[in-house]
Design a protein around this motif. Structure first.
Motif, mmCIF file in Angstrom:
data_model
loop_
_atom_site.group_PDB
_atom_site.id
_atom_site.type_symbol
_atom_site.label_atom_id
_atom_site.label_comp_id
_atom_site.label_asym_id
_atom_site.label_seq_id
_atom_site.Cartn_x
_atom_site.Cartn_y
_atom_site.Cartn_z
ATOM 1 N N LEU A 129 3.491 39.544 58.193
ATOM 2 C CA LEU A 129 3.736 38.334 58.300
ATOM 3 C C LEU A 129 4.571 37.591 57.541
ATOM 4 O O LEU A 129 4.629 36.332 56.926
ATOM 5 C CB LEU A 129 1.776 37.896 57.940
ATOM 6 N N GLY A 130 4.218 37.771 56.073
ATOM 7 C CA GLY A 130 3.734 37.131 54.553
ATOM 8 C C GLY A 130 5.570 37.463 53.960
ATOM 9 O O GLY A 130 6.465 38.031 54.733
ATOM 10 N N LYS A 131 5.963 36.375 53.292
ATOM 11 C CA LYS A 131 7.592 37.199 53.047
ATOM 12 C C LYS A 131 7.660 37.850 52.111
ATOM 13 O O LYS A 131 7.226 38.956 51.434
ATOM 14 C CB LYS A 131 7.960 35.825 52.223
ATOM 15 N N ASN A 132 9.016 38.515 52.584
ATOM 16 C CA ASN A 132 9.795 39.705 51.739
ATOM 17 C C ASN A 132 8.709 40.815 51.826
ATOM 18 O O ASN A 132 8.473 41.531 51.239
ATOM 19 C CB ASN A 132 9.781 39.965 50.372
ATOM 20 N N THR A 133 7.990 41.247 52.938
ATOM 21 C CA THR A 133 7.316 42.403 53.119
ATOM 22 C C THR A 133 8.379 43.211 53.646
ATOM 23 O O THR A 133 8.683 43.491 54.375
ATOM 24 C CB THR A 133 6.078 41.572 54.049
ATOM 25 N N LYS A 134 7.256 44.347 53.192
ATOM 26 C CA LYS A 134 8.487 46.081 53.461
ATOM 27 C C LYS A 134 7.510 46.890 54.167
ATOM 28 O O LYS A 134 6.284 47.031 54.123
ATOM 29 C CB LYS A 134 8.453 46.375 52.888
ATOM 30 N N SER A 135 8.069 47.890 55.720
ATOM 31 C CA SER A 135 7.310 48.723 55.476
ATOM 32 C C SER A 135 7.959 50.139 55.684
ATOM 33 O O SER A 135 9.691 49.662 56.378
ATOM 34 C CB SER A 135 6.796 48.196 56.874
ATOM 35 N N THR A 136 7.263 50.969 56.266
ATOM 36 C CA THR A 136 8.188 52.129 55.914
ATOM 37 C C THR A 136 7.636 53.427 57.051
ATOM 38 O O THR A 136 6.382 53.479 56.731
ATOM 39 C CB THR A 136 8.700 53.304 54.866
ATOM 40 N N ILE A 137 8.881 54.401 58.634
ATOM 41 C CA ILE A 137 7.575 54.783 58.939
ATOM 42 C C ILE A 137 8.305 56.182 58.938
ATOM 43 O O ILE A 137 9.117 55.775 59.754
ATOM 44 C CB ILE A 137 7.470 53.978 60.821
ATOM 45 N N ILE A 138 7.551 57.128 59.161
ATOM 46 C CA ILE A 138 8.270 58.557 59.228
ATOM 47 C C ILE A 138 7.426 59.314 59.431
ATOM 48 O O ILE A 138 6.129 59.143 59.080
ATOM 49 C CB ILE A 138 7.922 58.922 57.617
ATOM 50 N N SER A 139 7.878 59.842 61.433
ATOM 51 C CA SER A 139 6.753 60.309 62.333
ATOM 52 C C SER A 139 7.403 61.656 62.497
ATOM 53 O O SER A 139 8.840 61.597 63.051
ATOM 54 C CB SER A 139 7.259 59.275 63.105
ATOM 55 N N LYS A 140 6.642 62.364 62.103
ATOM 56 C CA LYS A 140 7.328 63.887 62.512
ATOM 57 C C LYS A 140 6.703 64.992 63.799
ATOM 58 O O LYS A 140 5.564 64.282 63.129
ATOM 59 C CB LYS A 140 7.097 64.893 61.266
ATOM 60 N N GLY A 141 6.529 64.282 65.035
ATOM 61 C CA GLY A 141 5.823 65.500 65.814
ATOM 62 C C GLY A 141 6.845 66.953 65.898
ATOM 63 O O GLY A 141 8.004 66.734 66.728
ATOM 64 N N ILE A 142 5.348 67.393 66.594
ATOM 65 C CA ILE A 142 5.881 68.852 66.582
ATOM 66 C C ILE A 142 5.135 69.241 67.802
ATOM 67 O O ILE A 142 3.970 69.184 68.422
ATOM 68 C CB ILE A 142 5.275 69.723 65.428
ATOM 69 N N SER A 143 5.716 69.398 68.724
ATOM 70 C CA SER A 143 5.359 70.062 70.552
ATOM 71 C C SER A 143 5.676 71.441 70.252
ATOM 72 O O SER A 143 6.410 72.379 70.502
ATOM 73 C CB SER A 143 5.492 69.012 71.470
ATOM 74 N N ALA A 144 4.695 72.418 70.525
ATOM 75 C CA ALA A 144 4.813 73.054 71.635
ATOM 76 C C ALA A 144 3.976 73.803 72.305
ATOM 77 O O ALA A 144 3.318 73.214 72.965
ATOM 78 C CB ALA A 144 4.623 74.909 70.102
ATOM 79 N N GLY A 145 3.542 75.164 72.923
ATOM 80 C CA GLY A 145 3.323 75.603 74.389
ATOM 81 C C GLY A 145 3.270 74.376 75.412
ATOM 82 O O GLY A 145 4.935 74.188 76.031
ATOM 83 N N ARG A 146 2.523 74.102 75.887
ATOM 84 C CA ARG A 146 3.059 73.152 77.304
ATOM 85 C C ARG A 146 2.679 71.711 76.770
ATOM 86 O O ARG A 146 1.987 70.571 77.630
ATOM 87 C CB ARG A 146 1.670 73.292 78.483
ATOM 88 N N ALA A 147 2.166 71.141 75.524
ATOM 89 C CA ALA A 147 1.897 70.065 74.736
ATOM 90 C C ALA A 147 2.787 69.227 74.923
ATOM 91 O O ALA A 147 3.783 69.143 75.645
ATOM 92 C CB ALA A 147 1.430 70.420 73.502
ATOM 93 N N ASP A 148 2.066 67.853 75.050
ATOM 94 C CA ASP A 148 2.823 66.448 74.855
ATOM 95 C C ASP A 148 2.931 65.652 73.906
ATOM 96 O O ASP A 148 1.226 65.741 73.248
ATOM 97 C CB ASP A 148 2.170 65.064 76.412
ATOM 98 N N ASN A 149 3.965 65.200 72.980
ATOM 99 C CA ASN A 149 3.720 64.593 72.074
ATOM 100 C C ASN A 149 4.709 63.370 72.202
ATOM 101 O O ASN A 149 5.822 63.367 71.994
ATOM 102 C CB ASN A 149 4.369 65.652 71.000
ATOM 103 N N THR A 150 3.385 62.146 72.168
ATOM 104 C CA THR A 150 4.208 60.916 72.008
ATOM 105 C C THR A 150 4.152 60.214 70.447
ATOM 106 O O THR A 150 2.776 60.144 69.936
ATOM 107 C CB THR A 150 3.314 60.089 73.135
ATOM 108 N N TYR A 151 4.897 59.683 70.053
ATOM 109 C CA TYR A 151 5.412 58.522 68.927
ATOM 110 C C TYR A 151 5.207 57.278 69.579
ATOM 111 O O TYR A 151 6.047 57.111 70.801
ATOM 112 C CB TYR A 151 6.068 58.488 67.552
ATOM 113 N N ARG A 152 4.188 55.927 69.218
ATOM 114 C CA ARG A 152 4.222 54.954 70.378
ATOM 115 C C ARG A 152 4.380 53.942 68.388
ATOM 116 O O ARG A 152 3.018 54.612 68.293
ATOM 117 C CB ARG A 152 3.039 54.728 71.167
#
Lengths: 485, 251
Positions: free
Chosen positions: A354-377
């Motif tokens: 919303l504000g001026k010169n705002t900054k965001s960083t997103i670092i997402s690490k998803g690890i799936s094994a077995g029969r699992a489901d992993n979603t980054y949203r």
């Protein structure tokens, strides 16, 4: 940060008992009758000796909840929850407001010791971490309260805050996550039982890590905790939450709400190591972790940083977010989500500029094994007035084996032409070459996976406070047990 | 007694027989060179010895220190003292070299039922090994092999070998892709480790590595079999005549 030998050590040690926190504390409980209605909410409010306004707010949320529908857009599937078949309040009988740690039921102290969370101050990590321990619906104890009070830091259970600091609570409660926000948060507003409250006064850099340890113990009980952290102008606080639950065949609901407010020049660092019981290999049991976490960078130059290591729970639905209102404010989201066996995770973040010169960083690490489901949203939204806003997003997925899934669902919306938004995504598998290389150097297949995964997560792990990084590394190894071979 | 005794070894990869009856005896402290044309089964031999998945032994025996190696998993073989310097060392992103090496070192200690080494003590030990090899340990501060030049990768393998002190080191085309300076540095490292406790099996296509590392025995591998064995003069002969003779022999 390097990957320690402890990781590998722990994996070896725990081969026999996969989820070491799966025990149950046998303690006499007081529960509200099963089911949810206005009387139950009145019961909870009365138990907490709450003022009238609090009860009214709960009832308002409840009425709104009745008009809402459970969200179904996440990439998760689970048995329908019967909200009338749950207990909404469960507290150890002996917990009728003990004045000090000496009055706390020894059975409870033993439980926390077993979990590796000693509540006696002299046993804590040389005074660097203060702990609030929440057992089912109540806060058991908060350590270092006196020392923190001296400095003007309020660190107590939210029930206590409602009674002792009503003005502060009234001012901020629901100001980041309104009672009508979403289905699970509305439910939380109606029936929340305990959680932590933190207020850091102007200009203070809180010298201790503050930490809450959540434990679900009782059967068929939902845990609805609510945490609020307010960092006043120019202050800094680092906060960590940990979570475990007994091993049970039926699913249990955990629907928490966390609200953070950072005023001008303030910074909040919020770390989570989530290790709720994930269910067994076949997918029976485990916690439904449906959580709303949101922080508001209200003041200029404020900063909120979320770091999460999610290894537990049968189903995770969680999007710790930042609303970047103040000019030059910064939001960060660092996430490791591991799913093994039949676990499902749909997790990510929202960064609203919303504000001026705002900054965001997103670092997402998803690890799936077995029969699992992993979603980054994740959602990155740049509003018209957010001149010069910037975002960088990196989503990496790692697959172990051929029966799991990884999904990345980024939503990007910019309404300001000066915005710069970057999104990078990769999906990889642990290669047979890497496995053989590690094994040829003497590591067992499980040790090799743990090492490779810890390397994959390194950028996120280094954001964790030192005291908890080692613990988190061990957890990664443990939660991937049985994923190879 | 031999350290490594290979008898009538047959192995398949993806159903194709690549090794067709290998016999090889390596004694303690000996350096053996296995040379041969491309596709002769040299790398297959190194993977079969190291226990890589997908490399199936269909006949014959491999005895290492009197133990049957074929029944052991790759990590068990490593901890018994078999080290493979890879032709193409693998990247492990995010894992610092020093950590990787310490994990490996401790895995072996645990396997032997010994106490693990303290991180500081290990650091000192690695530094001293690096110094003996005239190598910098700087690359151990970086993620394993990530962004390494070809020469750095090979040097890293030799440094790992020096730290893990295997009874038998298999060097799979360690000379490939190295310029003359890097080749010399790697060879010096290998010579430094030469002792009666360390045997080596050097797999190479070219003779030039053997200018720097003097083998006790040289074997020519072609068509899945050792066709000829001799002293180091055999390598020189191959250099002069090439492998043509062996393709005819087999045909």
């Amino acid at each position: 940060m390097s990957i320690s030998e402890e990781t590998v050590d722990q994996v070896k040690k725990l081969e026999a008992d996969k989820y070491k926190y799966g025990f149950v504390t046998d303690i006499e409980m007081e529960t509200a009758p099963k089911g949810l209605n206005e009387d139950i909410i009145r019961f909870i409010s009365e138990k907490k000796e709450e003022p009238q306004w609090m009860l009214e707010w709960r009832l308002k949320a409840y009425k709104h909840w009745l008009t809402m529908e459970e969200p179904n857009w996440a990439k998760v599937g689970y048995k329908k929850i019967d909200y009338q078949d749950l207990y909404y309040y469960a507290a150890p009988k002996s917990m009728d407001r003990p004045k000090s740690l000496d009055e706390v039921d020894p059975e409870l102290l033993k439980t926390y010791e077993k979990l590796g969370i000693p509540l006696k101050e002299q046993e804590l990590l040389s005074g660097v971490v203060a702990v609030d321990a929440v057992f089912d619906s109540v806060s058991v104890a908060t350590t270092y309260k006196a020392k923190l009070t001296e400095m003007g830091v309020i660190f107590c259970s939210i029930s206590e805050a409602v009674r002792e600091y009503p003005e502060l609570v009234k001012k901020y409660l629901g100001s980041v996550v309104p009672h009508s926000d979403n289905y699970f948060s509305a439910l939380n507003c109606a029936v929340f039982t305990d959680g932590s409250f933190v207020y850091v006064p102007k200009g203070l850099r809180c010298p201790m890590e503050l930490s809450t340890y959540f434990r679900i113990n009782a059967e068929n009980t939902g845990q609805f905790e609510r945490t609020m952290i307010i960092a006043d102008e120019g202050s800094y606080v680092s906060y960590l939450e940990g979570c475990t639950a007994p091993q049970r065949d039926e699913n249990q609901l955990h629907a928490a709400v966390v609200e953070l407010v950072a005023l001008t020049n303030a910074e909040i660092k919020y770390s989570t190591v989530q290790n709720w019981y994930p269910g067994d290999e076949t997918g029976a049991g485990g916690i439904y972790n449906f959580v709303t976490k949101r922080g508001a960078c209200r003041g200029d130059n404020s900063k909120i940083s979320w770091t999460q290591v999610e290894t537990g729970s049968a189903v995770t639905w969680k999007y710790p977010s930042c609303i970047l209102q103040g000019d030059n404010s910064i939001g960060e989201f660092y996430s490791v989500a591991i799913t093994n066996n039949a676990q499902q995770a749909d997790t990510g973040t929202k960064m609203i500029h919303l504000g001026k010169n705002t900054k965001s960083t997103i670092i997402s690490k998803g690890i799936s094994a077995g029969r699992a489901d992993n979603t980054y949203r994740g959602l990155v939204k740049i509003m018209p007035k957010a001149e010069g806003a910037r975002n960088f997003t990196q989503c990496d997925s790692l697959l172990i084996g051929n029966t799991c899934g990884a999904h990345t669902v980024p939503y990007i919306e910019t309404r300001n032409p000066t915005a710069r938004v970057e999104h990078e995504a990769t999906t990889s598998k642990i290669s047979e070459d890497q496995m053989f290389y590690c094994q040829q150097r003497g590591l067992s297949p499980e040790e090799a996976v743990s090492l490779i995964v810890n390397g994959f997560c390194k950028e996120v792990m280094k954001e964790l406070p030192m005291e908890f990084a080692v613990e988190a590394q061990k957890l990664i190894g443990i939660s991937l047990e049985g994923s190879v071979g | 007694m031999s350290l490594l005794s290979i008898r009538d070894l047959h192995a398949t990869v993806g159903g194709n027989e690549i090794l067709k009856g290998i016999n090889l005896e390596i004694g303690p402290g000996e350096i053996h060179a296995v040379m041969g044309p491309n596709g002769s089964g040299k790398s297959t031999l190194s993977y079969v010895l190291a226990g890589r998945e997908g490399y199936e032994v269909t006949r014959g025996t491999i005895a290492f220190k009197g133990k049957d190696l074929i029944d052991l998993a790759a990590d068990e073989r490593a901890n018994e003292g078999v080290f493979l310097a890879f032709q193409y060392p693998v990247e492990v992103p995010g894992v610092v070299g020093m950590t990787f090496l310490r994990e490996a070192y401790n895995a072996k200690l645990r396997y032997l039922g010994k106490q693990e080494i303290d991180a500081m003590e290990f650091l000192k030990f690695v530094r001293s090994r690096a110094k003996t090899l005239n190598m910098s340990d700087d690359m151990l501060k970086r993620a394993v092999n990530v962004g390494f030049s070809g020469g750095e990768k090979k040097r890293n393998e030799i440094l790992q070998m020096a730290v893990l002190e295997p009874d038998l080191a298999i060097l799979d085309e360690t000379d490939s892709g190295l310029d003359i300076d890097a080749l010399k540095l790697v060879s010096d490292g290998v010579n430094e480790l030469r002792s009666e406790n360390h045997s080596m099996l050097i797999i190479t296509h070219y003779q030039r590595l053997l200018n720097y590392i003097q083998p006790d025995h040289v074997h020519v591998l072609a068509h899945g079999k050792i066709q000829r064995s001799g002293g180091k003069e055999l390598a020189l002969e191959l250099e002069a005549k090439g492998y043509a003779e062996f393709s005819e022999e087999a045909a």
